[in-house]
Design an enzyme around this catalytic site. Sequence first.
Site, short mmCIF file in Angstrom:
data_model
loop_
_atom_site.label_atom_id
_atom_site.label_comp_id
_atom_site.label_asym_id
_atom_site.label_seq_id
_atom_site.Cartn_x
_atom_site.Cartn_y
_atom_site.Cartn_z
N ARG A 49 0.82 -1.21 0.00
CA ARG A 49 0.00 0.00 0.00
C ARG A 49 0.86 1.26 0.00
O ARG A 49 0.46 2.28 -0.55
CB ARG A 49 -0.93 0.00 1.21
CG ARG A 49 -2.07 -0.95 0.99
CD ARG A 49 -3.15 -0.74 2.02
NE ARG A 49 -4.39 -1.30 1.53
CZ ARG A 49 -5.38 -1.71 2.29
NH1 ARG A 49 -5.27 -1.62 3.60
NH2 ARG A 49 -6.47 -2.19 1.77
N LYS A 210 -19.10 -16.23 -0.03
CA LYS A 210 -20.56 -16.11 -0.07
C LYS A 210 -21.12 -15.52 -1.36
O LYS A 210 -20.56 -14.57 -1.91
CB LYS A 210 -21.01 -15.24 1.09
CG LYS A 210 -20.79 -15.90 2.44
CD LYS A 210 -21.34 -15.05 3.53
CE LYS A 210 -21.34 -15.82 4.84
NZ LYS A 210 -21.81 -14.97 5.94
N GLY A 363 -7.91 -7.51 -1.63
CA GLY A 363 -8.18 -8.36 -0.47
C GLY A 363 -7.63 -9.76 -0.65
O GLY A 363 -6.47 -9.96 -1.01
N GLY A 386 -13.10 -3.66 -0.05
CA GLY A 386 -14.47 -3.13 -0.03
C GLY A 386 -14.71 -2.10 -1.12
O GLY A 386 -15.75 -2.12 -1.79
P1 AMP Z 1 -14.56 -13.49 0.22
O1 AMP Z 1 -14.09 -12.50 1.24
O2 AMP Z 1 -16.05 -13.60 0.12
O3 AMP Z 1 -13.88 -13.30 -1.14
O4 AMP Z 1 -14.12 -14.92 0.75
C1 AMP Z 1 -12.79 -15.31 0.90
C2 AMP Z 1 -12.77 -16.52 1.76
O5 AMP Z 1 -13.54 -17.53 1.19
C3 AMP Z 1 -11.39 -17.09 1.93
O6 AMP Z 1 -10.95 -16.85 3.23
C4 AMP Z 1 -11.58 -18.59 1.67
O7 AMP Z 1 -11.00 -19.39 2.68
C5 AMP Z 1 -13.08 -18.75 1.70
N1 AMP Z 1 -13.53 -19.87 0.85
C6 AMP Z 1 -13.20 -20.12 -0.40
N2 AMP Z 1 -13.73 -21.28 -0.82
C7 AMP Z 1 -14.41 -21.81 0.21
C8 AMP Z 1 -15.17 -22.99 0.38
N3 AMP Z 1 -15.32 -23.89 -0.60
N4 AMP Z 1 -15.74 -23.17 1.59
C9 AMP Z 1 -15.58 -22.29 2.58
N5 AMP Z 1 -14.89 -21.14 2.47
C10 AMP Z 1 -14.30 -20.89 1.29
#
Ligand code: AMP
Length: 406
Positions: A49, A210, A363, A386
């Site tokens: 950063r 998610k 991120g 974000g």
């Molecule tokens: P996000 O912040 O929504 O991009 O999510 C990132 C996180 O999703 C990471 O820390 C991963 O460990 C988690 N992740 C990725 N694939 C899976 C999965 N199949 N099941 C549970 N968590 C996951």
Amino acid sequence: MGNNYSIPIKGVLNKLSLRDLNIKGKRLFIRVDFNVPLDENLNITDDKRIRSTLPTINYAVDEGAKIILASHLGRPKGAVDKRYSIGSVAKRLQRLIKKEVIFLPDCIGPEVEEAVSKMSEGDIILLENLRFHKEEEENDEEFSKSLAKLADYYINDAFGAAHRTHASIVGITKFLPAAAGFLLQREIEYLKGAVDSPVRPFVAILGGAKVSGKIGVLINIENKVDKVIIGGGMAYTFLKAMGYVVGDSLVEDDMIGIAKNIMEKLISKGIKFYLPVDCVIAQSVEYGVETKIVPVQEIPNNWKALDIGPASVKLFTAAIANAKTILWNGPMGVFEVDAFSRGTFAVAHAVADAYALTIVGGGDTDLAVSRSGVSESMSFISTGGGAALQLLEGKELPGLAALTDK
Ligand code: AMP
């Protein structure tokens, strides 16, 4: 290969930019995002950063401006907390820029004003953590005025904080001509310019935990994208929506209907929609647990899908082969744990090898790409988590909206 691709995305920014200003001898208040990760001994563990603001700071030095840098660090909750002092950043910046950086113990007040009044052209001051004052996060008018008093121009180069309505991001722009720094400008050019008017075929790869975190991005790009590839935890909500039994995998039950609708809508528009066909499963997310690779139709009860499998990697790699623009946001699996990192790393290599403009969200995806060792091969990696998502969802960033119109 990605970074060799030519980039036809200038002219997206309809705001004043640093280059539009005559800054010689002028005091610039530059809001940067020096919110760097620190270890328990307060050592900086990643200075990306800081490095990404160097073009703006070096330009201002070369043009003979007087540079006042300000940032937040961590969440000190509106009070002085030495654990969040920006002092260590001043030292690192000084080393990177090979020039003295004067660190001040506050960001407003008579002492700061006096130091600023003694500045010569090319001098650099770094102010103490803005969030030591609760008024910063409250976007307080008097506090904004006290910051503005220090300078002739305001420059925002803090993309990672541009989605916040804080005094140093929004409030201050009421009192000074306000322009975008080079980092902010580049982020807008890629995340807005390249995504809003992509060179096609345009492929979006979405992953992460998610559906609810990424659905806004899918909706925003539904009229521009040619292929959508879904991996990560979010894939299992889509698979469940298709009637599959996904064992103990992450599923957002309240998103199943929404996932089904968007999937059907995209397919009806002729967009190719890809989901994993196989996955790496385990009974828990721990080091050393037993893992298996199974087709997505065969996930047993009490087992979780934690990464995409090799057949999915092949499918996804083939799907991006002819892409001209690739947007990637979200890992394909729990890449933080070795046993579930292969899918993400393989996709990182496939994206890096594509002859395309490759744009990576900040991120977790930034971290995954960097662990894959292919960061240098991407056209652009966002510095904001974000803020990047908000732009990709087609929403306005308060910090950008507040800048002076061109
Ligand atoms: P996000 O912040 O929504 O991009 O999510 C990132 C996180 O999703 C990471 O820390 C991963 O460990 C988690 N992740 C990725 N694939 C899976 C999965 N199949 N099941 C549970 N968590 C996951």
